[in-house]
Design an enzyme around this catalytic site. Structure first.
Site, PDB file in Angstrom:
ATOM      1  N   ARG A  25      62.425  13.471  15.557  1.00  0.00           N
ATOM      2  CA  ARG A  25      62.322  14.476  14.497  1.00  0.00           C
ATOM      3  C   ARG A  25      63.641  14.688  13.763  1.00  0.00           C
ATOM      4  NH1 ARG A  25      59.646  19.897  16.435  1.00  0.00           N
ATOM      5  NH2 ARG A  25      58.589  18.590  17.925  1.00  0.00           N
ATOM      6  N   ARG A  29      52.302  31.754  22.139  1.00  0.00           N
ATOM      7  CA  ARG A  29      53.455  30.897  22.405  1.00  0.00           C
ATOM      8  C   ARG A  29      54.737  31.637  22.037  1.00  0.00           C
ATOM      9  NH1 ARG A  29      53.183  24.679  20.292  1.00  0.00           N
ATOM     10  NH2 ARG A  29      55.295  25.113  19.591  1.00  0.00           N
TER      11      ARG A  29
HETATM   12  P1  ADP Z   1      56.502  22.403  16.759  1.00  0.00           P
HETATM   13  O1  ADP Z   1      56.406  21.036  16.135  1.00  0.00           O
HETATM   14  O2  ADP Z   1      55.388  23.302  16.348  1.00  0.00           O
HETATM   15  O3  ADP Z   1      57.848  23.044  16.611  1.00  0.00           O
HETATM   16  P2  ADP Z   1      56.533  21.167  19.397  1.00  0.00           P
HETATM   17  O4  ADP Z   1      55.595  21.499  20.499  1.00  0.00           O
HETATM   18  O5  ADP Z   1      56.506  19.800  18.838  1.00  0.00           O
HETATM   19  O6  ADP Z   1      56.236  22.275  18.317  1.00  0.00           O
HETATM   20  O7  ADP Z   1      58.041  21.473  19.864  1.00  0.00           O
HETATM   21  C1  ADP Z   1      58.389  22.722  20.436  1.00  0.00           C
HETATM   22  C2  ADP Z   1      59.908  22.792  20.625  1.00  0.00           C
HETATM   23  O8  ADP Z   1      60.336  21.767  21.544  1.00  0.00           O
HETATM   24  C3  ADP Z   1      60.752  22.555  19.376  1.00  0.00           C
HETATM   25  O9  ADP Z   1      60.897  23.720  18.588  1.00  0.00           O
HETATM   26  C4  ADP Z   1      62.078  22.106  19.998  1.00  0.00           C
HETATM   27  O10 ADP Z   1      62.792  23.202  20.537  1.00  0.00           O
HETATM   28  C5  ADP Z   1      61.608  21.264  21.166  1.00  0.00           C
HETATM   29  N1  ADP Z   1      61.442  19.854  20.755  1.00  0.00           N
HETATM   30  C6  ADP Z   1      60.269  19.162  20.680  1.00  0.00           C
HETATM   31  N2  ADP Z   1      60.470  17.904  20.262  1.00  0.00           N
HETATM   32  C7  ADP Z   1      61.802  17.787  20.050  1.00  0.00           C
HETATM   33  C8  ADP Z   1      62.640  16.742  19.590  1.00  0.00           C
HETATM   34  N3  ADP Z   1      62.151  15.558  19.236  1.00  0.00           N
HETATM   35  N4  ADP Z   1      63.970  16.991  19.502  1.00  0.00           N
HETATM   36  C9  ADP Z   1      64.486  18.162  19.843  1.00  0.00           C
HETATM   37  N5  ADP Z   1      63.758  19.204  20.273  1.00  0.00           N
HETATM   38  C10 ADP Z   1      62.434  19.031  20.370  1.00  0.00           C
END
Ligand code: ADP
Length: 201
Positions: free
Chosen positions: A93, A138
């Site tokens: 991301r 959440r």
């Molecule tokens: P959303 O896309 O709705 O924010 P996710 O479930 O994908 O929800 O992610 C929740 C949290 O997990 C993010 O806000 C971040 O803190 C962490 N996270 C998830 N994927 C990553 C990533 N690729 N890099 C860094 N942090 C991540």
């Protein structure tokens, strides 16, 4: 079933429904979903060392450090069930994570086959998140944290589509409609790339 491993990434703003669609697409293709958000939340729930390290970051809607996140994903991708393909949800991301993933996949002589982008207007994703906050409670679905996550999406995540776009692997799909309609659109895009068989198969 697909004849060769299919390696996908699903991208979309918070509230775009990428988690739900990711599970549906992965089931259709018979590949595992690898969701970094789910992995982190499970670790927080179980109180593992990783969970303790990331809890406050997630609760604030910030990104877990890239090295840590990439190490978690490399571990997961090294498990046997991911050798036959996978669908990544929520990773990479940002641009550093794209580089980490490239390096890892290149080392295995692999590459992503397609990046599905779920396009949803900002107002719609905010409305969906408010609904989910109400239903699931959440910790990171409060107004303030949602704003932080959406802003990171726009500044850090959206730019990765430029990189994947130059590779010609991005499929943008309209993310507004019923769950079934959206799944069908994604499958159609994958079929057009020869990555999924027509519906009857
Ligand atoms: P959303 O896309 O709705 O924010 P996710 O479930 O994908 O929800 O992610 C929740 C949290 O997990 C993010 O806000 C971040 O803190 C962490 N996270 C998830 N994927 C990553 C990533 N690729 N890099 C860094 N942090 C991540």
């Amino acid at each position: 079933m697909t004849s060769r491993p299919v390696r996908l990434l699903i991208v979309g703003p918070q509230g775009s429904g990428k988690g739900t669609q990711g599970v549906r697409i992965a089931e259709t293709l018979g590949i595992p979903v690898i969701s970094t958000g789910d992995v982190f939340r499970a670790n927080v729930a179980e109180g593992t060392d990783l969970g303790l390290q990331v809890k406050s970051i997630i609760d604030a809607g910030q990104l877990v450090p890239d090295e840590l996140t990439s190490a978690v994903v490399r571990d997961r991708l090294s498990q046997p069930d991911a050798q036959g393909g996978f669908l990544l949800d929520g990773y990479p991301r940002n641009l550093p994570q794209v580089m980490h993933l490239d390096e890892f996949l290149e080392g295995r002589d692999e590459a992503l086959d397609a990046v599905v982008v779920l396009a949803v207007p900002r107002e719609e994703s905010i409305a969906r998140l408010a609904k989910r906050a109400h239903e699931q409670g959440r910790a990171d679905d409060t107004d303030e944290v949602i704003a932080a996550r959406l802003s990171i999406y726009e500044t850090e995540t959206a730019p990765i589509l430029g990189v994947y776009g130059t590779r010609g692997i991005v499929d943008e799909v309209d993310g507004v409609g019923t769950l079934d309609e959206i799944t069908a659109r994604i499958i159609a895009a994958l079929e057009a790339r020869g990555l999924a068989r027509p519906a009857a198969a």
